[in-house]
Design an enzyme around this catalytic site. Structure first.
Site, mmCIF file in Angstrom:
data_model
loop_
_atom_site.group_PDB
_atom_site.id
_atom_site.type_symbol
_atom_site.label_atom_id
_atom_site.label_comp_id
_atom_site.label_asym_id
_atom_site.label_seq_id
_atom_site.Cartn_x
_atom_site.Cartn_y
_atom_site.Cartn_z
ATOM 1 C CB SER A 108 -0.889 -0.003 1.244
ATOM 2 O OG SER A 108 -1.407 1.284 1.494
ATOM 3 C CB SER A 109 0.450 4.573 -1.523
ATOM 4 O OG SER A 109 -0.847 4.856 -1.039
ATOM 5 C CB CYS A 110 -0.275 3.839 4.042
ATOM 6 S SG CYS A 110 -0.262 2.107 4.517
ATOM 7 C CE1 TYR A 137 -3.058 -2.956 5.449
ATOM 8 C CE2 TYR A 137 -2.373 -0.832 4.574
ATOM 9 C CZ TYR A 137 -2.860 -2.105 4.376
ATOM 10 O OH TYR A 137 -3.151 -2.536 3.101
ATOM 11 C CE LYS A 141 -0.736 -4.881 3.103
ATOM 12 N NZ LYS A 141 -0.940 -6.111 2.311
ATOM 13 C CG HIS A 180 -9.915 2.906 1.623
ATOM 14 N ND1 HIS A 180 -9.989 1.532 1.497
ATOM 15 C CD2 HIS A 180 -8.756 3.158 2.284
ATOM 16 C CE1 HIS A 180 -8.919 0.986 2.050
ATOM 17 N NE2 HIS A 180 -8.155 1.940 2.537
#
Length: 311
Positions: A108-110, A137, A141, A180
């Site tokens: 994920s881009s987070c 989270y 990842k 989201h």
């Protein structure tokens, strides 16, 4: 990856996994193995071990994860780090133990630092502090990316990692408590229109910039990379364009046909100021996004507006 190869798609019922299956089937890849979470608990090492030993998949798309928006990530912090760490550790390890030819881990881009320069380049990983609301989270990842690289370095596994930007599309989550922003806005505006509500309240200032990619574009990118990319590190998957939350809300308001007022609750958190993916790497590998945002949202809304809010 040949059409007859056995392909395991973990998380096949979700937006990401189901899009990958549609893309595989489009090119005649039909030897696909799936399990629901009731049939196979990916958090359980003995269960995952038995599954891999029995099925012996050739290729794995690891799209299973516990996911959610700001509220869910910030509320269930322990669940998000524990469940994601367990899922990916079990699948990655047992893919190695059963000689899987290639595995793709979806992150994920987070994972990128909160204040990283924009657009986000792959090399910005681990160069700064994370966004606090979804740090557990994100750390899970990041661990998945590093685990794939470690198994490549130690055992020669062809395990690759991809980082999709914010996604939307069929089989999205429309639960207003943990979805989201894009699906949440779609449902909010639709229900406000149906109920003749005079205003819709949006969390935050509306100023954060976000990038959105249709799940079918994401799946096409994953398919392309599974066939053409065999390196360590990660590859961003995105459109390379972003939009403010305010402008996104106005776009969805127009698509839904809601005519009431739009209000921003500035007491609520904005999250990261901007998250735009640098897509130079994947573009150089021969892939670019095709679905325009307005076109994609209209297609999604046409599918769900009759009451198919699946969660």
């Amino acid at each position: 990856m040949q059409q007859q190869d056995k392909i395991y798609v973990a998380g096949h019922r979700g937006m990401v996994g189901s899009a990958i299956i549609r893309r595989l089937q489009r090119d005649g890849y039909n030897n696909i193995v799936t399990r629901t979470s009731k049939e196979l608990d990916l958090r359980s090492q003995p269960a995952v071990s038995a599954f891999f030993a029995e099925e012996k998949p050739d290729y794995v798309f690891l799209a299973a994860a516990k996911v959610g928006g700001i509220v869910a990530n910030n509320t269930y912090r322990a669940d998000f780090i524990y469940e994601n760490m367990m899922i990916q550790s079990n699948v990655i390890h047992h893919a190695y133990a059963n000689d899987v030819k290639k595995l793709m881990f979806l992150g994920s881009s987070c994972i990128y630092p909160k204040m990283a320069p924009q657009p986000l380049k792959e090399e910005y990983l681990l160069t700064g502090l994370l966004e606090p609301t979804n740090e557990p989270y994100a750390i899970a990842k990041i661990a998945g990316v590093k685990m794939c690289d470690a198994y490549r370095a130690q055992y020669g596994c062809n395990f690759i990692s991809v980082m999709p930007t914010n996604l939307y599309g069929p089989n999205d989550n429309y639960d207003l408590k943990n979805s989201h922003v894009l699906p949440a806005l779609l449902r909010k505006f639709h229900e406000a229109k149906e109920n003749h509500t005079p205003e819709v309240v949006i969390w935050g200032t509306g100023s954060p910039l976000r990038e959105f990619l249709h799940a079918d574009d994401m799946a096409d990118a994953c398919f392309h990379l599974m066939l053409n990319y065999d390196e360590e590190g990660l590859v961003n998957i995105g459109k390379g364009e972003d939009i403010s939350i305010k402008d996104l809300a106005l776009l969805i308001k127009d698509i839904v046909g809601y005519e009431g007022a739009l209000t921003f609750d500035e007491t609520k958190p904005d999250g990261t100021p901007r998250k735009l993916m640098d897509v130079a790497k994947i573009n150089s590998l021969g892939w670019k996004a095709k679905i325009e945002l307005s076109e994609g949202i209209k297609a999604v809304y046409d599918e769900v507006k009759s009451g198919k809010w699946n969660k």
